[in-house]
Design a protein around this motif. Structure first.
Motif, PDB file in Angstrom:
ATOM      1  N   GLU A   6       0.822  -1.199   0.000  1.00 33.73           N
ATOM      2  CA  GLU A   6       0.000   0.000   0.000  1.00 33.73           C
ATOM      3  C   GLU A   6       0.861   1.256   0.000  1.00 33.73           C
ATOM      4  O   GLU A   6       1.983   1.252   0.519  1.00 33.73           O
ATOM      5  CB  GLU A   6      -0.905   0.050   1.242  1.00 33.73           C
ATOM      6  N   SER A   7       0.325   2.319  -0.554  1.00 38.68           N
ATOM      7  CA  SER A   7       0.985   3.619  -0.526  1.00 38.68           C
ATOM      8  C   SER A   7      -0.074   4.711  -0.635  1.00 38.68           C
ATOM      9  O   SER A   7      -1.231   4.434  -0.953  1.00 38.68           O
ATOM     10  CB  SER A   7       2.001   3.752  -1.659  1.00 38.68           C
ATOM     11  N   GLY A   8       0.343   5.951  -0.358  1.00 42.50           N
ATOM     12  CA  GLY A   8      -0.565   7.074  -0.529  1.00 42.50           C
ATOM     13  C   GLY A   8      -1.143   7.636   0.752  1.00 42.50           C
ATOM     14  O   GLY A   8      -1.852   8.643   0.715  1.00 42.50           O
ATOM     15  N   GLY A   9      -0.869   6.991   1.873  1.00 40.96           N
ATOM     16  CA  GLY A   9      -1.367   7.519   3.135  1.00 40.96           C
ATOM     17  C   GLY A   9      -0.625   8.776   3.549  1.00 40.96           C
ATOM     18  O   GLY A   9       0.372   9.160   2.944  1.00 40.96           O
ATOM     19  N   GLY A  10      -1.128   9.409   4.603  1.00 41.79           N
ATOM     20  CA  GLY A  10      -0.485  10.608   5.095  1.00 41.79           C
ATOM     21  C   GLY A  10      -1.415  11.432   5.960  1.00 41.79           C
ATOM     22  O   GLY A  10      -2.478  10.958   6.377  1.00 41.79           O
ATOM     23  N   LEU A  11      -1.019  12.668   6.189  1.00 44.23           N
ATOM     24  CA  LEU A  11      -1.790  13.613   6.995  1.00 44.23           C
ATOM     25  C   LEU A  11      -2.564  14.535   6.064  1.00 44.23           C
ATOM     26  O   LEU A  11      -1.982  15.108   5.130  1.00 44.23           O
ATOM     27  CB  LEU A  11      -0.854  14.423   7.880  1.00 44.23           C
ATOM     28  N   VAL A  12      -3.846  14.671   6.315  1.00 46.88           N
ATOM     29  CA  VAL A  12      -4.694  15.535   5.490  1.00 46.88           C
ATOM     30  C   VAL A  12      -5.663  16.264   6.396  1.00 46.88           C
ATOM     31  O   VAL A  12      -6.060  15.745   7.450  1.00 46.88           O
ATOM     32  CB  VAL A  12      -5.436  14.700   4.419  1.00 46.88           C
ATOM     33  N   GLN A  13      -6.057  17.466   5.995  1.00 42.08           N
ATOM     34  CA  GLN A  13      -7.009  18.228   6.779  1.00 42.08           C
ATOM     35  C   GLN A  13      -8.430  17.732   6.547  1.00 42.08           C
ATOM     36  O   GLN A  13      -8.726  17.176   5.480  1.00 42.08           O
ATOM     37  CB  GLN A  13      -6.911  19.707   6.408  1.00 42.08           C
TER      38      GLN A  13
END
Length: 125
Positions: A6-13
């Motif tokens: 998996e990839s593409g995760g992160g911090l988002v508002q």
């Protein structure tokens, strides 16, 4: 064996969007994979079904209240399944897992034989 990454995760508002990817690879068993799914698990909670789809691109199903914000799709040429997540909320924060099964789209984690390591999604201002 089947490998899922998996990839593409992160911090988002809150209100933002992310697109997760799950790249598949392997030999032998990979040709028996019929459907792909996404699950998520937040700290202290059980693993929750998000969405699933067959490699043919049909038979997509979604977890309660997620359809309309989340969209699952396949890129057959890329051997990749995607999860587009829009209008994200803090309660969407979790580790998101990709999974593969030999039968078909399913809501049940026990139906999936192969799992990725997960990607963290955090929705916060």
């Amino acid at each position: 064996q089947v490998q899922l990454v998996e990839s593409g995760g992160g911090l988002v508002q809150p209100g933002g969007s992310l697109r997760l990817s799950c790249a598949t690879s392997g030999t032998g068993s990979i040709f028996s994979v019929n459907a792909m799914g996404w699950f998520r698990q937040a700290p202290g909670k059980e693993r929750e079904f998000v969405a699933a789809i067959r490699w043919s691109g049909d038979s997509s199903i979604y977890g309660d209240s997620l359809k309309g914000r989340f969209t699952i799709s396949v890129g057959v040429a890329e051997n990749t399944v995607y999860l587009q997540m829009n209008s994200l909320k803090p309660e969407d924060s979790a580790v998101y897992y990709c999974a593969a099964n030999k039968s078909g789209s399913s809501w049940y984690a026990s139906d999936y034989e192969y799992w990725g390591q997960g990607t963290q999604v955090t929705v916060s201002s």
